[in-house]
Design an enzyme around this catalytic site. Structure first.
Site, PDB file in Angstrom:
ATOM      1  N   HIS A 259       0.820  -1.203   0.000  1.00 33.72           N
ATOM      2  CA  HIS A 259       0.000   0.000   0.000  1.00 33.72           C
ATOM      3  C   HIS A 259       0.861   1.263   0.000  1.00 33.72           C
ATOM      4  O   HIS A 259       1.924   1.315   0.602  1.00 33.72           O
ATOM      5  CB  HIS A 259      -0.946   0.010   1.204  1.00 33.72           C
ATOM      6  CG  HIS A 259      -0.247   0.007   2.529  1.00 33.72           C
ATOM      7  ND1 HIS A 259       0.220  -1.149   3.118  1.00 33.72           N
ATOM      8  CD2 HIS A 259       0.073   1.012   3.370  1.00 33.72           C
ATOM      9  CE1 HIS A 259       0.788  -0.850   4.268  1.00 33.72           C
ATOM     10  NE2 HIS A 259       0.716   0.456   4.445  1.00 33.72           N
ATOM     11  N   ASN A 260       0.386   2.262  -0.745  1.00 27.46           N
ATOM     12  CA  ASN A 260       1.008   3.588  -0.830  1.00 27.46           C
ATOM     13  C   ASN A 260       2.332   3.610  -1.587  1.00 27.46           C
ATOM     14  O   ASN A 260       3.018   4.632  -1.598  1.00 27.46           O
ATOM     15  CB  ASN A 260       1.229   4.208   0.562  1.00 27.46           C
ATOM     16  CG  ASN A 260      -0.047   4.494   1.300  1.00 27.46           C
ATOM     17  OD1 ASN A 260      -1.135   4.379   0.743  1.00 27.46           O
ATOM     18  ND2 ASN A 260       0.059   4.849   2.563  1.00 27.46           N
TER      19      ASN A 260
END
Length: 363
Positions: A259-260
């Site tokens: 994620h991210n």
């Protein structure tokens, strides 16, 4: 589908010689090529293979004496792998999975499909999804609510695109790719032993065992144009901001982006690369197979990481690295050489010890 020698040469932007009207149906290894094949003999080392096969036409290295090789025509390839790219693109029939929408597909009435879009058997297109012109969506795929795919998307079988994922034009996803899964992000009510150990680089102290609480993924995924995702690769949604992949980047099979993560343009992430959350990867980066990247670091533009490297800290732009932990490639080579010398060094030290330290006499 067949092409004349002249057509193939024109598509490659290169020269041909001999009877350019001969038609070709497929590329082939020199030794396996038949009369209707294009023998891929782009180096002198493949010349002997031509004698074993039956090719009339071959793709050859510049300056090759094609007549002496017994050929009726030849196409010349100044840059072999570029020629390979052009030939395979020209002769790839692709897969349409049938025309239009298969009767077993489920397409929400609010979804928007562009012109000449095909949807394969048992595929589900969610509410508010948008799919661009000329896209081919294979069987057993899933496109989530409000997801956006640009023109000429090509999803092989069993690909899933999560809700709110936004993808540019000419996207390719190989079988089993998963885009927009939830990020692996959890927290404990009090400071956990994991957090304390990471902060102190020591032990867990007197922290108590606790249960993990999910942090939900709301950021989605944003992917640029001309991106390819390999088979069984996974891209997690961002927590608040989206996970991002830049134009022209290619992911091999079994690659994972946490994620991210933000990956720049024209990167190559080879098989089994794993990138932990919130990493920033620059443009034109190459991570060879099984490279692992720790979370919350930055990898600069044009970095090249050797196979099985483990990147534990920021990497400046343009650096070539290798090893665990990853260091400059020339330094890693010297370290590896020294490691291989250790058994001999230990043996030499043992001999020296015997020479220097005599047994003490018995009292």
């Amino acid at each position: 589908m067949t092409f004349t020698v002249a057509q193939i040469a024109a598509a490659l932007g290169t020269e041909a010689a001999g009877d350019t009207s001969i038609t070709i149906g497929a590329p082939a290894e020199p030794a396996d090529a038949g009369p209707g094949d294009l023998a891929m003999a782009m180096s002198p080392k493949y010349a002997d293979g031509l004698k074993q096969g039956q090719a009339r036409v071959a793709l050859l290295w510049p300056g090759a004496d094609w007549q002496a090789l017994g050929l009726e025509a030849a196409i010349f390839a100044p840059r072999p792998r570029m020629a390979m790219s052009g030939v395979t693109a020209l002769m790839d029939p692709g897969q349409r999975f049938g025309e239009g929408i298969h009767p077993t597909a489920v397409v929400d009435p609010s979804a928007e499909l562009g012109e000449d879009v095909s949807v394969g058997p048992m595929t589900v297109i969610g509410p508010g999804a948008r799919i661009g012109d000329g896209s081919a969506i294979g069987p057993l795929c899933y496109v989530g609510a409000c997801a956006v795919l640009g023109a000429q998307a090509y999803l092989r079988e069993s690909v899933s695109i999560g809700a709110n994922v936004r993808i540019g034009d000419r996207f390719i996803a190989q079988p089993g790719a998963r885009i927009g899964s939830d990020g692996f992000s959890f927290v404990t009510p009090e400071v956990s032993g994991v957090e304390l150990a990471r902060e102190t680089m020591g032990d867990q102290g007197d922290t108590a065992a606790q249960s993990w609480i999910r942090i939900h993924s709301l950021g989605g995924v944003v992917i640029g144009d001309d991106v390819e995702i390999g088979a069984n690769s996974t891209v997690d949604s961002g927590t608040v901001r989206p996970t991002q992949i830049g134009n022209g980047t290619k992911l091999d099979n079994l690659v994972h982006l946490g994620h991210n993560v933000k990956v720049g343009k024209d990167c190559l992430l080879c098989g089994q690369v794993g990138i932990a959350g919130s990493v920033v990867v620059g443009d034109n980066v190459v991570l060879a197979g099984q490279v692992g990247v720790v979370d919350n670091i930055t990898i600069g533009d044009r970095v090249i990481a050797g196979g099985a490297s483990k990147i534990l800290s920021n990497v400046p732009a343009g650096r070539m690295i290798s090893g665990y932990p990853a260091v400059k490639m020339d330094m890693f080579t010297e370290m590896y050489k020294a490691l291989r010398r250790l058994p001999r060094l230990a043996s030499d030290i043992a001999v020296l010890k015997k020479a220097v330290f005599k047994d003490e006499p018995n009292e």
